[in-house]
Scaffold this active site. Structure first.
Site, PDB file in Angstrom:
ATOM      1  CB  SER A  97     -56.808 -15.918  80.247  1.00 41.66           C
ATOM      2  OG  SER A  97     -57.597 -15.199  81.161  1.00 41.66           O
ATOM      3  CD  GLN A  99     -60.480 -15.940  84.119  1.00 42.74           C
ATOM      4  OE1 GLN A  99     -61.278 -15.433  84.865  1.00 42.74           O
ATOM      5  NE2 GLN A  99     -60.091 -15.365  82.996  1.00 42.74           N
ATOM      6  CG  HIS A 101     -61.369 -15.377  89.839  1.00 40.31           C
ATOM      7  ND1 HIS A 101     -60.757 -14.453  89.029  1.00 40.31           N
ATOM      8  CD2 HIS A 101     -62.307 -15.981  89.077  1.00 40.31           C
ATOM      9  CE1 HIS A 101     -61.334 -14.484  87.840  1.00 40.31           C
ATOM     10  NE2 HIS A 101     -62.271 -15.404  87.837  1.00 40.31           N
ATOM     11  CE  LYS A 124     -63.492 -10.877  88.398  1.00 41.17           C
ATOM     12  NZ  LYS A 124     -63.280 -11.694  87.208  1.00 41.17           N
ATOM     13  CD  GLU A 126     -65.546 -15.093  87.597  1.00 44.48           C
ATOM     14  OE1 GLU A 126     -65.378 -13.865  87.569  1.00 44.48           O
ATOM     15  OE2 GLU A 126     -64.890 -15.863  86.890  1.00 44.48           O
ATOM     16  CG  HIS A 260     -63.062 -20.194  85.614  1.00 49.01           C
ATOM     17  ND1 HIS A 260     -62.501 -20.010  86.847  1.00 49.01           N
ATOM     18  CD2 HIS A 260     -63.380 -18.946  85.170  1.00 49.01           C
ATOM     19  CE1 HIS A 260     -62.503 -18.715  87.150  1.00 49.01           C
ATOM     20  NE2 HIS A 260     -63.016 -18.049  86.129  1.00 49.01           N
ATOM     21  NE  ARG A 279     -56.129 -12.252  82.526  1.00 50.23           N
ATOM     22  CZ  ARG A 279     -55.961 -11.150  83.243  1.00 50.23           C
ATOM     23  NH1 ARG A 279     -54.790 -10.873  83.747  1.00 50.23           N
ATOM     24  NH2 ARG A 279     -56.968 -10.309  83.420  1.00 50.23           N
ATOM     25  CE  LYS A 285     -56.666  -8.878  79.372  1.00 52.48           C
ATOM     26  NZ  LYS A 285     -57.934  -8.999  80.100  1.00 52.48           N
TER      27      LYS A 285
END
Ligand code: ZN
Length: 325
Positions: A97, A99, A101, A124, A126, A260, A279, A285
């Protein structure tokens, strides 16, 4: 020794033929037809790793670390006796997806407002390090490039609308804040378009591109992803986001509020212990378009920063900001 948890999300690489890195690394029965998407190494309650040591076998890692604090090292106190990070292996066959964070403040707010969709109150950040050729969308393109894409794609122009297109063009030689405002308005116009309008324009665009003699790279990508997510609003996002290709060993750091989407390949990924994802496209989802559009960092645009890592005594060291990992 640990038994990591496997996630069979539908975008993963099928286990058959040993082509999924996750399937190869998993200490699990590999079903040919099942997608092997992620391997989780950590204490996150959604899929904790299990200890496989004599006397402790079968215990979840979080419980083991609480009883054996010595394994947490000198920084145990900093993170309340839990691991601050979650380590993963990803095998991506199909786009994830689109998305972003949340930062810590927004994560707390989202979690308080909607626990089922935002299960953590943690941020989050990453870092994804490519194991094979790895491809993704990361961060906003330079505004000039987006304006060029809008000029070349009439269906995108239609969704953005004349006024906002003019605003984008006139902001090009203005200050960073005006450019960010124009980008925000254009992105919001696309994302908030009614679904039937998006599908109508996407369908016109796909038909036009399919009958085109010569396609630009970005248009080839749009057609390829359309096979996975036909007429999805995410197809229009591709014109806004950098298309990044990593060679094995190269990495991307994804800080808060950076849009991203991973597209293909295998990577190792490390993040703060969290599963908070906002998302907006390429996903069956829960989508939260309003939150995504309002949280993004529109001032940050331009080529994605690729980390090469630094060779040090038989290791390769990647040093992102922050202290979760
Ligand atoms: Zn992400």
């Amino acid at each position: 020794k640990l038994e990591p948890a496997v996630q069979n999300y539908e975008w993963g690489v099928r286990g058959g033929g040993q082509s999924s890195l996750v399937a190869r690394m998993a200490n699990a029965q590999v079903a040919e037809e099942k997608p092997f998407a992620e391997l989780w190494m950590g204490t996150h309650p959604k899929a904790p790793s299990v200890v496989l040591e004599d006397g402790w076998s079968g215990m979840v890692l979080g419980e083991f670390l609480r009883l054996n604090e010595v394994f947490m090292g000198s920084k145990a106190g900093m993170f309340g006796g839990d691991l601050p990070y979650l380590f993963k292996c990803l095998s991506v066959a199909k786009a994830l997806s689109i998305q972003a964070h949340p930062d810590k403040t927004l994560a707390k707010l989202l979690h308080a407002r909607d626990k089922p969709n935002y299960p953590d109150d943690n941020h989050k950040p990453e870092l994804a390090c490519a194991v094979t050729e790895f491809e993704g969308l990361c961060g906003f393109r330079k505004l000039d490039e987006i304006v060029e894409n809008v000029g070349a794609v009439p269906e995108l122009k239609e969704l953005i609308g004349q006024d906002t297109v003019k605003l984008m063009e006139s902001s090009l030689d203005k200050d960073a804040q005006s450019r960010a405002e124009a980008l925000k308005q254009a992105f919001n116009m696309v994302m908030s378009s009614p679904e039937d309008r998006v599908k109508h324009q996407a369908s016109k665009m796909v038909d036009r591109l399919k009958s085109s003699q010569k396609l630009r790279d970005v248009e080839e990508l749009v057609l390829r992803i359309n096979e996975q997510f036909p007429l999805d609003v995410g197809l229009f996002n591709i014109f806004f986001l950098n298309h990044v290709k990593l060679r094995p060993g190269q990495a991307l750091f994804l800080g808060p509020n950076l849009p991203h989407a991973y597209l293909s390949g295998d990577c190792m990924e490390i993040m703060a212990t969290s599963d908070n994802v906002v998302r907006a496209g390429f996903t069956p989802k829960f989508k939260d378009v309003a939150t995504l559009c309002s949280m993004l960092d529109y001032e940050r645009s331009g080529p994605a920063e690729i980390m090469e890592g630094e060779a040090r005594e038989g290791m390769r060291v990647y040093a992102p900001p922050g202290h979760d990992f």
